[in-house]
Design a protein around this motif. Sequence first.
Motif, PDB file in Angstrom:
ATOM      1  N   ASN A 196       0.826  -1.208   0.000  1.00 59.45           N
ATOM      2  CA  ASN A 196       0.000   0.000   0.000  1.00 59.45           C
ATOM      3  C   ASN A 196       0.859   1.256   0.000  1.00 59.45           C
ATOM      4  O   ASN A 196       0.564   2.230  -0.693  1.00 59.45           O
ATOM      5  CB  ASN A 196      -0.876   0.035   1.244  1.00 59.45           C
ATOM      6  CG  ASN A 196      -2.032  -0.944   1.207  1.00 59.45           C
ATOM      7  OD1 ASN A 196      -2.742  -1.092   2.175  1.00 59.45           O
ATOM      8  ND2 ASN A 196      -2.219  -1.625   0.075  1.00 59.45           N
ATOM      9  N   VAL A 222      -8.696  17.003  -3.506  1.00 54.65           N
ATOM     10  CA  VAL A 222      -9.156  15.731  -4.068  1.00 54.65           C
ATOM     11  C   VAL A 222     -10.610  15.814  -4.537  1.00 54.65           C
ATOM     12  O   VAL A 222     -11.039  15.057  -5.410  1.00 54.65           O
ATOM     13  CB  VAL A 222      -8.965  14.548  -3.091  1.00 54.65           C
ATOM     14  CG1 VAL A 222      -7.484  14.353  -2.767  1.00 54.65           C
ATOM     15  CG2 VAL A 222      -9.777  14.719  -1.818  1.00 54.65           C
ATOM     16  N   ALA A 223     -11.357  16.720  -3.936  1.00 56.59           N
ATOM     17  CA  ALA A 223     -12.734  17.009  -4.358  1.00 56.59           C
ATOM     18  C   ALA A 223     -13.005  18.451  -3.906  1.00 56.59           C
ATOM     19  O   ALA A 223     -12.328  18.953  -3.003  1.00 56.59           O
ATOM     20  CB  ALA A 223     -13.713  16.030  -3.722  1.00 56.59           C
ATOM     21  N   ASN A 239      -5.189   0.143   6.750  1.00 62.10           N
ATOM     22  CA  ASN A 239      -6.549   0.517   6.352  1.00 62.10           C
ATOM     23  C   ASN A 239      -6.682   2.036   6.228  1.00 62.10           C
ATOM     24  O   ASN A 239      -7.347   2.533   5.313  1.00 62.10           O
ATOM     25  CB  ASN A 239      -7.562  -0.015   7.364  1.00 62.10           C
ATOM     26  CG  ASN A 239      -7.801  -1.500   7.183  1.00 62.10           C
ATOM     27  OD1 ASN A 239      -7.744  -2.005   6.062  1.00 62.10           O
ATOM     28  ND2 ASN A 239      -8.058  -2.195   8.263  1.00 62.10           N
ATOM     29  N   HIS A 240      -6.069   2.748   7.136  1.00 65.32           N
ATOM     30  CA  HIS A 240      -6.106   4.209   7.113  1.00 65.32           C
ATOM     31  C   HIS A 240      -5.455   4.748   5.836  1.00 65.32           C
ATOM     32  O   HIS A 240      -5.958   5.668   5.184  1.00 65.32           O
ATOM     33  CB  HIS A 240      -5.382   4.735   8.369  1.00 65.32           C
ATOM     34  CG  HIS A 240      -5.291   6.223   8.451  1.00 65.32           C
ATOM     35  ND1 HIS A 240      -4.094   6.895   8.376  1.00 65.32           N
ATOM     36  CD2 HIS A 240      -6.239   7.175   8.608  1.00 65.32           C
ATOM     37  CE1 HIS A 240      -4.312   8.208   8.495  1.00 65.32           C
ATOM     38  NE2 HIS A 240      -5.605   8.409   8.642  1.00 65.32           N
ATOM     39  N   GLN A 285      -5.236   3.187   2.974  1.00 65.91           N
ATOM     40  CA  GLN A 285      -6.093   2.862   1.846  1.00 65.91           C
ATOM     41  C   GLN A 285      -7.290   3.809   1.756  1.00 65.91           C
ATOM     42  O   GLN A 285      -7.717   4.175   0.669  1.00 65.91           O
ATOM     43  CB  GLN A 285      -6.599   1.425   1.971  1.00 65.91           C
ATOM     44  CG  GLN A 285      -5.616   0.409   1.502  1.00 65.91           C
ATOM     45  CD  GLN A 285      -5.327   0.553   0.014  1.00 65.91           C
ATOM     46  OE1 GLN A 285      -4.330   1.160  -0.377  1.00 65.91           O
ATOM     47  NE2 GLN A 285      -6.178   0.016  -0.823  1.00 65.91           N
ATOM     48  N   TYR A 286      -7.817   4.147   2.918  1.00 63.74           N
ATOM     49  CA  TYR A 286      -8.929   5.104   3.012  1.00 63.74           C
ATOM     50  C   TYR A 286      -8.548   6.403   2.301  1.00 63.74           C
ATOM     51  O   TYR A 286      -9.289   6.919   1.458  1.00 63.74           O
ATOM     52  CB  TYR A 286      -9.197   5.325   4.503  1.00 63.74           C
ATOM     53  CG  TYR A 286     -10.177   6.395   4.888  1.00 63.74           C
ATOM     54  CD1 TYR A 286     -11.506   6.084   5.153  1.00 63.74           C
ATOM     55  CD2 TYR A 286      -9.777   7.718   5.058  1.00 63.74           C
ATOM     56  CE1 TYR A 286     -12.407   7.056   5.550  1.00 63.74           C
ATOM     57  CE2 TYR A 286     -10.668   8.703   5.448  1.00 63.74           C
ATOM     58  CZ  TYR A 286     -11.983   8.369   5.691  1.00 63.74           C
ATOM     59  OH  TYR A 286     -12.872   9.346   6.081  1.00 63.74           O
ATOM     60  N   TYR A 318      -5.938   6.815   0.274  1.00 67.59           N
ATOM     61  CA  TYR A 318      -5.531   6.568  -1.113  1.00 67.59           C
ATOM     62  C   TYR A 318      -6.771   6.570  -2.026  1.00 67.59           C
ATOM     63  O   TYR A 318      -6.722   7.092  -3.142  1.00 67.59           O
ATOM     64  CB  TYR A 318      -4.765   5.246  -1.242  1.00 67.59           C
ATOM     65  CG  TYR A 318      -4.371   4.978  -2.662  1.00 67.59           C
ATOM     66  CD1 TYR A 318      -3.569   5.893  -3.364  1.00 67.59           C
ATOM     67  CD2 TYR A 318      -4.815   3.843  -3.344  1.00 67.59           C
ATOM     68  CE1 TYR A 318      -3.230   5.673  -4.697  1.00 67.59           C
ATOM     69  CE2 TYR A 318      -4.471   3.626  -4.665  1.00 67.59           C
ATOM     70  CZ  TYR A 318      -3.689   4.542  -5.334  1.00 67.59           C
ATOM     71  OH  TYR A 318      -3.378   4.325  -6.652  1.00 67.59           O
ATOM     72  N   GLY A 319      -7.848   6.016  -1.530  1.00 71.05           N
ATOM     73  CA  GLY A 319      -9.094   6.062  -2.293  1.00 71.05           C
ATOM     74  C   GLY A 319      -9.490   7.496  -2.633  1.00 71.05           C
ATOM     75  O   GLY A 319      -9.978   7.783  -3.727  1.00 71.05           O
ATOM     76  N   GLN A 320      -9.252   8.403  -1.693  1.00 70.05           N
ATOM     77  CA  GLN A 320      -9.559   9.820  -1.935  1.00 70.05           C
ATOM     78  C   GLN A 320      -8.564  10.435  -2.919  1.00 70.05           C
ATOM     79  O   GLN A 320      -8.946  11.214  -3.791  1.00 70.05           O
ATOM     80  CB  GLN A 320      -9.527  10.575  -0.604  1.00 70.05           C
ATOM     81  CG  GLN A 320     -10.563  10.042   0.384  1.00 70.05           C
ATOM     82  CD  GLN A 320     -10.478  10.676   1.751  1.00 70.05           C
ATOM     83  OE1 GLN A 320      -9.421  11.163   2.156  1.00 70.05           O
ATOM     84  NE2 GLN A 320     -11.579  10.649   2.482  1.00 70.05           N
ATOM     85  N   THR A 367      -7.067   9.129  -5.353  1.00 68.29           N
ATOM     86  CA  THR A 367      -7.309   8.740  -6.747  1.00 68.29           C
ATOM     87  C   THR A 367      -8.386   9.600  -7.416  1.00 68.29           C
ATOM     88  O   THR A 367      -8.534   9.556  -8.628  1.00 68.29           O
ATOM     89  CB  THR A 367      -7.761   7.264  -6.858  1.00 68.29           C
ATOM     90  OG1 THR A 367      -8.998   7.116  -6.166  1.00 68.29           O
ATOM     91  CG2 THR A 367      -6.724   6.326  -6.270  1.00 68.29           C
ATOM     92  N   LEU A 368      -9.127  10.351  -6.611  1.00 69.85           N
ATOM     93  CA  LEU A 368     -10.161  11.230  -7.187  1.00 69.85           C
ATOM     94  C   LEU A 368      -9.590  12.571  -7.637  1.00 69.85           C
ATOM     95  O   LEU A 368     -10.296  13.380  -8.243  1.00 69.85           O
ATOM     96  CB  LEU A 368     -11.275  11.487  -6.158  1.00 69.85           C
ATOM     97  CG  LEU A 368     -12.033  10.259  -5.656  1.00 69.85           C
ATOM     98  CD1 LEU A 368     -13.038  10.677  -4.596  1.00 69.85           C
ATOM     99  CD2 LEU A 368     -12.738   9.547  -6.805  1.00 69.85           C
ATOM    100  N   LEU A 369      -8.339  12.805  -7.307  1.00 68.36           N
ATOM    101  CA  LEU A 369      -7.711  14.087  -7.614  1.00 68.36           C
ATOM    102  C   LEU A 369      -7.806  14.419  -9.102  1.00 68.36           C
ATOM    103  O   LEU A 369      -7.437  13.625  -9.941  1.00 68.36           O
ATOM    104  CB  LEU A 369      -6.231  14.028  -7.207  1.00 68.36           C
ATOM    105  CG  LEU A 369      -5.421  15.306  -7.311  1.00 68.36           C
ATOM    106  CD1 LEU A 369      -5.932  16.347  -6.324  1.00 68.36           C
ATOM    107  CD2 LEU A 369      -3.946  15.016  -7.037  1.00 68.36           C
TER     108      LEU A 369
END
Lengths: 167, 167
Positions: A20, A40-41, A148-149, A151-152, A154-156, A158-160
């Motif tokens: 990760n 990121v958003a 897990n933190h 990945q949480y 990282y999921g955000q 990727t929205l960049l």
Amino acid sequence: METDFTAQIIKQVITAWAANSKVISNFFSKYEDAYYLNEVAPGRNRAIYLLGHLIASNDSMLPMFDLGEPLYPELVTTFLRTPDKTEPDTLTIAELKQRWETLNTTLAAHFDKMQTQDWMSRHTRVSEEDFALEPTRNKLNVLIGRTNHQQYHYGQLTLLTQKVAVA
Amino acid sequence: METDFTAQIIKQVITAWAANSKVISNFFSKYEDAYYLNEVAPGRNRAIYLLGHLIASNDSMLPMFDLGEPLYPELVTTFLRTPDKTEPDTLTIAELKQRWETLNTTLAAHFDKMQTQDWMSRHTRVSEEDFALEPTRNKLNVLIGRTNHQQYHYGQLTLLTQKVAVA
């Protein structure tokens, strides 16, 4: 008697964390530095802030695992206790990336030397009394949580998307 | 001889998955159903799609763990192979939430019965030959990966904001 898989499973948990971390390193090597100053958003954290946040969060594993002082205690206030965009940036994305890599190398070297008994022992934020009642509050559980933190966030990340300049 | 912590660590991994699943359940119980039809960020996946995606992804653990057929094979095409917003919704958020809960209960009941040897054995997508070379490609590793995958998308779900109607 059953085979003892403890060492293998611990290694699997460490491998998942390292994989990760590498994915996040790759993400921050993909674009030019200026790109990571975007949110990121709309109205949310900037990528640069999330990188600092992940460094400060993972750095706390050093004292929690009784491995020494955090490498970058000065990041705690900015990236764990203060929301993004409330104060001017004191570190560039290049400086944060350097710290991220140094921290990962440092943690990996420590993890490599830790024995089963180390991983299964209490982390320093839990008292001996509480640990006796809840033996799952061990160091391995902290690493599972930190993975897990990562990945949480990282999921955000990727929205960049790059901001489109408004004419 | 060292204490065998295998059973305890496996339990910790299952607990981390169950805790993450619960957090996601709570997220989808927080707002009115219509809210989850919004995108997590402009132009990105809608929350309803991510819920379907998590169901279809976790449902695949049943055949991968040799526990039977998936409960909802009809979700695979829509939520694993097709991007969001390419076809009209066939399931409501309420229907997806029901499936998410049923799947979690089903998986938890299976996980509860699985023994150490089950968790450490190969998942069905890896051949016996490949597993002999890489014994970490076991069922426990799939659960670790699925937990990380959930967190990745949960990080995105937390960015969900209601669309502001344009006057």
